[in-house]
Design an enzyme around this catalytic site. Sequence first.
Site, PDB file in Angstrom:
ATOM      1  N   ASN A   8      38.115   3.647  71.062  1.00 17.09           N
ATOM      2  CA  ASN A   8      38.942   2.443  70.998  1.00 17.09           C
ATOM      3  C   ASN A   8      39.166   1.916  72.414  1.00 17.09           C
ATOM      4  O   ASN A   8      39.616   2.655  73.289  1.00 17.09           O
ATOM      5  CB  ASN A   8      40.284   2.777  70.322  1.00 17.09           C
ATOM      6  CG  ASN A   8      41.161   1.549  70.136  1.00 17.09           C
ATOM      7  OD1 ASN A   8      41.398   0.816  71.088  1.00 17.09           O
ATOM      8  ND2 ASN A   8      41.621   1.325  68.925  1.00 17.09           N
ATOM      9  N   ARG A  19      45.656  -8.201  85.774  1.00 11.88           N
ATOM     10  CA  ARG A  19      45.329  -9.197  86.806  1.00 11.88           C
ATOM     11  C   ARG A  19      44.348 -10.215  86.213  1.00 11.88           C
ATOM     12  O   ARG A  19      43.674  -9.920  85.218  1.00 11.88           O
ATOM     13  CB  ARG A  19      44.662  -8.516  88.017  1.00 11.88           C
ATOM     14  CG  ARG A  19      45.509  -7.505  88.721  1.00 11.88           C
ATOM     15  CD  ARG A  19      46.552  -8.171  89.577  1.00 11.88           C
ATOM     16  NE  ARG A  19      47.580  -7.232  89.971  1.00 11.88           N
ATOM     17  CZ  ARG A  19      47.435  -6.350  90.965  1.00 11.88           C
ATOM     18  NH1 ARG A  19      46.281  -6.284  91.632  1.00 11.88           N
ATOM     19  NH2 ARG A  19      48.424  -5.513  91.253  1.00 11.88           N
ATOM     20  N   HIS A  44      41.193  -3.466  68.369  1.00 13.76           N
ATOM     21  CA  HIS A  44      42.239  -4.011  67.501  1.00 13.76           C
ATOM     22  C   HIS A  44      42.704  -5.324  68.114  1.00 13.76           C
ATOM     23  O   HIS A  44      43.653  -5.352  68.886  1.00 13.76           O
ATOM     24  CB  HIS A  44      43.401  -3.022  67.410  1.00 13.76           C
ATOM     25  CG  HIS A  44      44.408  -3.387  66.375  1.00 13.76           C
ATOM     26  ND1 HIS A  44      45.161  -2.448  65.715  1.00 13.76           N
ATOM     27  CD2 HIS A  44      44.800  -4.583  65.884  1.00 13.76           C
ATOM     28  CE1 HIS A  44      45.980  -3.063  64.860  1.00 13.76           C
ATOM     29  NE2 HIS A  44      45.763  -4.349  64.944  1.00 13.76           N
ATOM     30  N   ARG A  46      44.825  -7.872  68.379  1.00 15.29           N
ATOM     31  CA  ARG A  46      46.122  -8.267  67.833  1.00 15.29           C
ATOM     32  C   ARG A  46      46.330  -9.771  68.043  1.00 15.29           C
ATOM     33  O   ARG A  46      45.788 -10.336  69.004  1.00 15.29           O
ATOM     34  CB  ARG A  46      47.246  -7.459  68.469  1.00 15.29           C
ATOM     35  CG  ARG A  46      47.180  -5.964  68.062  1.00 15.29           C
ATOM     36  CD  ARG A  46      48.335  -5.165  68.609  1.00 15.29           C
ATOM     37  NE  ARG A  46      48.229  -3.756  68.225  1.00 15.29           N
ATOM     38  CZ  ARG A  46      48.720  -3.235  67.100  1.00 15.29           C
ATOM     39  NH1 ARG A  46      49.340  -4.019  66.232  1.00 15.29           N
ATOM     40  NH2 ARG A  46      48.584  -1.942  66.836  1.00 15.29           N
ATOM     41  N   HIS A  51      46.057  -6.911  74.455  1.00 14.42           N
ATOM     42  CA  HIS A  51      45.042  -6.128  75.153  1.00 14.42           C
ATOM     43  C   HIS A  51      43.659  -6.715  74.843  1.00 14.42           C
ATOM     44  O   HIS A  51      43.148  -7.503  75.628  1.00 14.42           O
ATOM     45  CB  HIS A  51      45.122  -4.618  74.848  1.00 14.42           C
ATOM     46  CG  HIS A  51      45.444  -4.245  73.432  1.00 14.42           C
ATOM     47  ND1 HIS A  51      44.726  -4.699  72.357  1.00 14.42           N
ATOM     48  CD2 HIS A  51      46.399  -3.419  72.935  1.00 14.42           C
ATOM     49  CE1 HIS A  51      45.229  -4.175  71.252  1.00 14.42           C
ATOM     50  NE2 HIS A  51      46.240  -3.403  71.569  1.00 14.42           N
ATOM     51  N   GLU A  76      39.776  -3.466  63.836  1.00  7.62           N
ATOM     52  CA  GLU A  76      41.011  -3.181  63.110  1.00  7.62           C
ATOM     53  C   GLU A  76      41.914  -4.403  63.155  1.00  7.62           C
ATOM     54  O   GLU A  76      41.927  -5.131  64.161  1.00  7.62           O
ATOM     55  CB  GLU A  76      41.764  -2.013  63.773  1.00  7.62           C
ATOM     56  CG  GLU A  76      40.979  -0.755  63.882  1.00  7.62           C
ATOM     57  CD  GLU A  76      41.747   0.309  64.624  1.00  7.62           C
ATOM     58  OE1 GLU A  76      42.538  -0.012  65.515  1.00  7.62           O
ATOM     59  OE2 GLU A  76      41.556   1.486  64.293  1.00  7.62           O
ATOM     60  N   THR A 106      52.969  -0.888  68.160  1.00  8.26           N
ATOM     61  CA  THR A 106      51.680  -0.260  67.868  1.00  8.26           C
ATOM     62  C   THR A 106      51.613  -0.017  66.365  1.00  8.26           C
ATOM     63  O   THR A 106      52.553  -0.305  65.635  1.00  8.26           O
ATOM     64  CB  THR A 106      51.497   1.061  68.647  1.00  8.26           C
ATOM     65  OG1 THR A 106      50.155   1.545  68.426  1.00  8.26           O
ATOM     66  CG2 THR A 106      52.489   2.123  68.206  1.00  8.26           C
ATOM     67  N   HIS A 200      44.949   7.758  65.727  1.00  8.89           N
ATOM     68  CA  HIS A 200      46.224   7.489  66.395  1.00  8.89           C
ATOM     69  C   HIS A 200      46.772   8.761  67.055  1.00  8.89           C
ATOM     70  O   HIS A 200      47.071   9.752  66.397  1.00  8.89           O
ATOM     71  CB  HIS A 200      47.293   6.877  65.480  1.00  8.89           C
ATOM     72  CG  HIS A 200      48.279   6.039  66.254  1.00  8.89           C
ATOM     73  ND1 HIS A 200      48.151   4.672  66.438  1.00  8.89           N
ATOM     74  CD2 HIS A 200      49.385   6.404  66.950  1.00  8.89           C
ATOM     75  CE1 HIS A 200      49.155   4.231  67.188  1.00  8.89           C
ATOM     76  NE2 HIS A 200      49.917   5.250  67.504  1.00  8.89           N
ATOM     77  N   ASP A 201      46.826   8.690  68.378  1.00  9.91           N
ATOM     78  CA  ASP A 201      47.370   9.780  69.200  1.00  9.91           C
ATOM     79  C   ASP A 201      46.591  11.088  69.056  1.00  9.91           C
ATOM     80  O   ASP A 201      47.150  12.184  69.177  1.00  9.91           O
ATOM     81  CB  ASP A 201      48.860  10.013  68.915  1.00  9.91           C
ATOM     82  CG  ASP A 201      49.693   8.861  69.469  1.00  9.91           C
ATOM     83  OD1 ASP A 201      50.839   8.688  69.005  1.00  9.91           O
ATOM     84  OD2 ASP A 201      49.194   8.129  70.353  1.00  9.91           O
ATOM     85  N   GLY A 223      41.712   6.074  71.344  1.00  2.77           N
ATOM     86  CA  GLY A 223      41.792   5.188  72.508  1.00  2.77           C
ATOM     87  C   GLY A 223      42.767   5.664  73.551  1.00  2.77           C
ATOM     88  O   GLY A 223      42.378   5.925  74.701  1.00  2.77           O
ATOM     89  N   HIS A 224      44.039   5.794  73.171  1.00  4.12           N
ATOM     90  CA  HIS A 224      45.056   6.068  74.190  1.00  4.12           C
ATOM     91  C   HIS A 224      44.782   7.382  74.931  1.00  4.12           C
ATOM     92  O   HIS A 224      44.651   7.401  76.160  1.00  4.12           O
ATOM     93  CB  HIS A 224      46.449   6.105  73.552  1.00  4.12           C
ATOM     94  CG  HIS A 224      47.544   6.213  74.570  1.00  4.12           C
ATOM     95  ND1 HIS A 224      47.972   5.142  75.336  1.00  4.12           N
ATOM     96  CD2 HIS A 224      48.280   7.278  74.972  1.00  4.12           C
ATOM     97  CE1 HIS A 224      48.921   5.557  76.162  1.00  4.12           C
ATOM     98  NE2 HIS A 224      49.128   6.844  75.968  1.00  4.12           N
TER      99      HIS A 224
END
Length: 250
Positions: A8, A19, A44, A46, A51, A76, A106, A200-201, A223-224
């Site tokens: 992700n 920036r 994703h 959004r 992002h 997603e 999230t 997720h996580d 991803g994270h």
Amino acid sequence: MPAKLSVNLNAVAMLRNRRDLPWPSVAGLGRIALQAGASGLTVHPRPDQRHIRFSDLQPIRNLIDDEFPQAEFNMEGYPNEGFLELVARHEPEQVTLVPDDPAQATSDHGWDFRKDRLLLADVVGRLKKRGFRVSLFADGVPDREALKIARETGADRIELYTGPYGGCHDDPERAERIAAELGRTAEIATSLGLAVNAGHDLTVANLPLLAKHIAALAEVSIGHGLTADALEYGMAETVRRFRRACGEAV
Ligand SMILES: CC(=O)[C@@H](O)[C@H](O)COP(=O)(O)O
Ligand SMILES: NCC(=O)COP(=O)(O)O
């Protein structure tokens, strides 16, 4: 069969957006991830483009089409018309529908399949008519009736929301309990003809226990935690580490 790893790129895009500059390159990090053996890329987009920007989508599509045709693009999002237009334009191999309110920080829960069955049946039907594979974000609590409704929408897969599991990084007993619960949900889903993704996580540390409880895990999208590790190990080595954590002999 080890779960496929879909990287992700949301967190890479979040860093890029600090920036008005084109680095870090979202598609560029995606290329490194695919070169290192990731099976696909997930984004994703959004509605507030906090992002992933809509302008990121075609470069990712082109990267896979031109350089990694065996890889998959997974998009997603909440199935509003704006998201469905992005799906129609960029034609991902997989569409993962999540019940996120635009104001949510999230993704933090799965669908209420009983309450949302009509919405999902309509949207899944539209997506299946266009040949997309559809995955529905689902909580990990075993509920056969709800999963039966999910299957009856025409969806191909569920994606188990693993946020509570990821939050157990300092509580092994609770992690074991939640992983077992996720495993029971996965078994029910599989018995109903749904394939099972998860996300997720997830981390290198918590993936092996999850894989132990979900033998038929098809794909994890990460991803994270993966991006955090990439700051330390580099993207290529991080993808190899996560592939090993999924059970691949890398
Ligand atoms: C559905 C899910 O759990 C994640 O794929 C989601 O993309 C996370 O969204 P953020 O990266 O915006 O937190
Ligand atoms: N579907 C989960 C995903 O794509 C990434 O979630 P996270 O690893 O950023 O928590």
